[in-house]
Design a protein around this motif. Structure first.
Motif, short mmCIF file in Angstrom:
data_model
loop_
_atom_site.label_atom_id
_atom_site.label_comp_id
_atom_site.label_asym_id
_atom_site.label_seq_id
_atom_site.Cartn_x
_atom_site.Cartn_y
_atom_site.Cartn_z
N ALA A 95 36.85 62.53 52.19
CA ALA A 95 36.64 61.13 52.58
C ALA A 95 37.91 60.53 53.18
O ALA A 95 37.84 59.68 54.07
CB ALA A 95 36.19 60.31 51.38
N ALA A 96 39.07 60.99 52.70
CA ALA A 96 40.34 60.47 53.22
C ALA A 96 40.55 60.86 54.67
O ALA A 96 40.95 60.04 55.50
CB ALA A 96 41.49 60.97 52.35
N ASN A 97 40.28 62.12 55.01
CA ASN A 97 40.42 62.53 56.41
C ASN A 97 39.42 61.81 57.30
O ASN A 97 39.75 61.45 58.44
CB ASN A 97 40.22 64.04 56.52
N ALA A 98 38.21 61.62 56.80
CA ALA A 98 37.21 60.88 57.58
C ALA A 98 37.68 59.45 57.83
O ALA A 98 37.53 58.92 58.94
CB ALA A 98 35.87 60.88 56.86
N ALA A 99 38.26 58.82 56.82
CA ALA A 99 38.76 57.45 56.98
C ALA A 99 39.90 57.39 57.98
O ALA A 99 39.99 56.47 58.81
CB ALA A 99 39.22 56.90 55.63
N TRP A 100 40.79 58.39 57.92
CA TRP A 100 41.91 58.43 58.87
C TRP A 100 41.38 58.59 60.28
O TRP A 100 41.85 57.91 61.22
CB TRP A 100 42.85 59.57 58.50
N LEU A 101 40.41 59.48 60.49
CA LEU A 101 39.81 59.67 61.81
C LEU A 101 39.20 58.37 62.32
O LEU A 101 39.45 57.94 63.46
CB LEU A 101 38.74 60.76 61.74
N LEU A 102 38.40 57.72 61.50
CA LEU A 102 37.70 56.50 61.92
C LEU A 102 38.69 55.39 62.26
O LEU A 102 38.50 54.65 63.23
CB LEU A 102 36.74 56.06 60.82
N SER A 103 39.75 55.28 61.47
CA SER A 103 40.77 54.27 61.77
C SER A 103 41.46 54.58 63.09
O SER A 103 41.68 53.68 63.91
CB SER A 103 41.80 54.21 60.64
N SER A 104 41.81 55.85 63.30
CA SER A 104 42.52 56.21 64.52
C SER A 104 41.62 56.10 65.75
O SER A 104 42.10 55.96 66.87
CB SER A 104 43.08 57.63 64.41
N TRP A 105 40.30 56.11 65.54
CA TRP A 105 39.34 55.93 66.63
C TRP A 105 38.98 54.48 66.86
O TRP A 105 38.14 54.17 67.69
CB TRP A 105 38.08 56.74 66.36
N GLY A 106 39.59 53.57 66.12
CA GLY A 106 39.45 52.16 66.41
C GLY A 106 38.46 51.37 65.58
O GLY A 106 38.30 50.17 65.81
N LEU A 107 37.82 52.00 64.58
CA LEU A 107 36.92 51.24 63.71
C LEU A 107 37.69 50.62 62.56
O LEU A 107 38.69 51.17 62.09
CB LEU A 107 35.81 52.15 63.15
N ARG A 108 37.22 49.46 62.11
CA ARG A 108 37.80 48.82 60.92
C ARG A 108 37.32 49.61 59.70
O ARG A 108 36.15 49.55 59.33
CB ARG A 108 37.38 47.37 60.83
N THR A 109 38.23 50.36 59.11
CA THR A 109 37.86 51.33 58.08
C THR A 109 38.66 51.09 56.81
O THR A 109 39.86 50.80 56.86
CB THR A 109 38.12 52.77 58.58
N GLY A 110 38.00 51.25 55.68
CA GLY A 110 38.67 51.17 54.40
C GLY A 110 38.52 52.47 53.64
O GLY A 110 37.57 53.22 53.85
#
Length: 302
Positions: A42-57
């Protein structure tokens, strides 16, 4: 500010060693190549989503130690909301040692994680986040159930890597069960998924057991899925695998992005498969995650 995606689960620090072949027991081997970074499904998925520009927690548990602080710092560097990342005093941050076989890119992971230590989420802290998508990896069952209760309208995805209490309990509650081949075999008792008949039977059994949209990733053999209308399959994109670490995490993060963007399921799976295929061509876990532009350009040239 409301989130686009909230990821809940496991965060760790990874130490990867690249070896010419998997070492035999009671021997020594030497390598001149290693990588250190943060990881976790889940941590890698969150990092990906943040780096792709989504507001992610990200919601998870780590120790109040050097490894835990590094996990938080890497999230902060890409803008991830870490208000639900607990750095607990006296708790050991999960640590993974990963052996990558240079001959075929396979990875063997040994993970240290304290037993009986779980994240407790304050509902009051949850409510302002209002995510549209929830992504779980099964490691934090209590927190995942709390998020589903707090956000009943959010689209939920489970990255089911293996059969454990959390994945078993969440598999029938989420909108999308995105399972590994290992989880599928553990859940159904089938010996393998090599034959077409076995793959079809596996999807039937999982749909009966969990009654949700089901995806089973098969590595270099692609994936199979059933969104409620029967068996479908998607071949993998060709890729020379240098390192398969975090390929599944990349797939699930990209899938959450695609679902957030309201892609139809076949398009979402094609998009996610391309992201995973690009990731295995580079060394490391988080360092191998492609950019959003790279994924879109690769799809445009297929």
């Amino acid at each position: 500010m409301p989130l686009d995606v909230l990821c809940i689960g496991h965060a760790a620090c990874d130490v990867s060693f690249f070896v010419d072949q998997h070492p035999q027991e009671n021997t020594k081997c030497e390598t001149h190549e290693s990588l250190e970074a943060c990881g976790g499904p889940a941590a890698n998925a969150a990092w990906l989503l943040s780096s792709w520009g989504l507001r992610t927690g990200f919601a998870g548990l780590a120790g109040h130690d050097a490894h835990g602080r590094r996990i938080r710092e890497e999230f902060v560097s890409v803008g991830t909301d870490v208000s639900l990342l607990e750095l607990r005093p006296g708790h050991l941050t999960p640590l993974s040692m990963i052996l990558i076989n240079r001959q075929n890119g396979s990875r063997t992971i040994i993970n240290r994680k304290e037993k009986g230590a779980f994240l407790s989420v304050d509902t009051i802290a949850l409510l302002p986040l209002k995510p549209r998508v929830l992504l779980f990896d099964g490691h934090e069952l209590e927190a995942s159930l709390a998020a589903m209760e707090a956000f009943p309208d959010a689209i939920s995805i489970l990255d089911a890597g293996s059969w454990r209490e959390g994945t078993a309990a969440l598999a029938g509650r989420v909108n999308y069960l995105a399972a590994s081949e290992r989880f599928a075999l553990q859940a159904t008792g089938l010996p393998d998924l090599q034959a077409d008949a076995s793959r079809r039977q596996c999807l039937v059994d999982l749909r009966k057991q969990f009654a949700t949209r089901t995806i089973i990733t098969l590595g270099e053999r692609g994936l199979i899925y059933d969104e409620g209308h029967g068996f479908n399959e998607l071949p993998a994109f060709p890729a020379h695998a240098l390192d398969t670490t975090a390929a599944g995490d990349t797939f699930h993060g990209a899938f959450a992005y695609a679902i957030f963007c309201s892609m139809p399921l076949p398009d979402a799976l094609r998009f996610s498969s391309m992201a995973a295929a690009l990731s295995v061509r580079k060394a490391g876990g988080r360092t191998s995650i492609p950019t959003l532009t790279e994924v879109k350009e690769a799809l445009a040239h297929v």
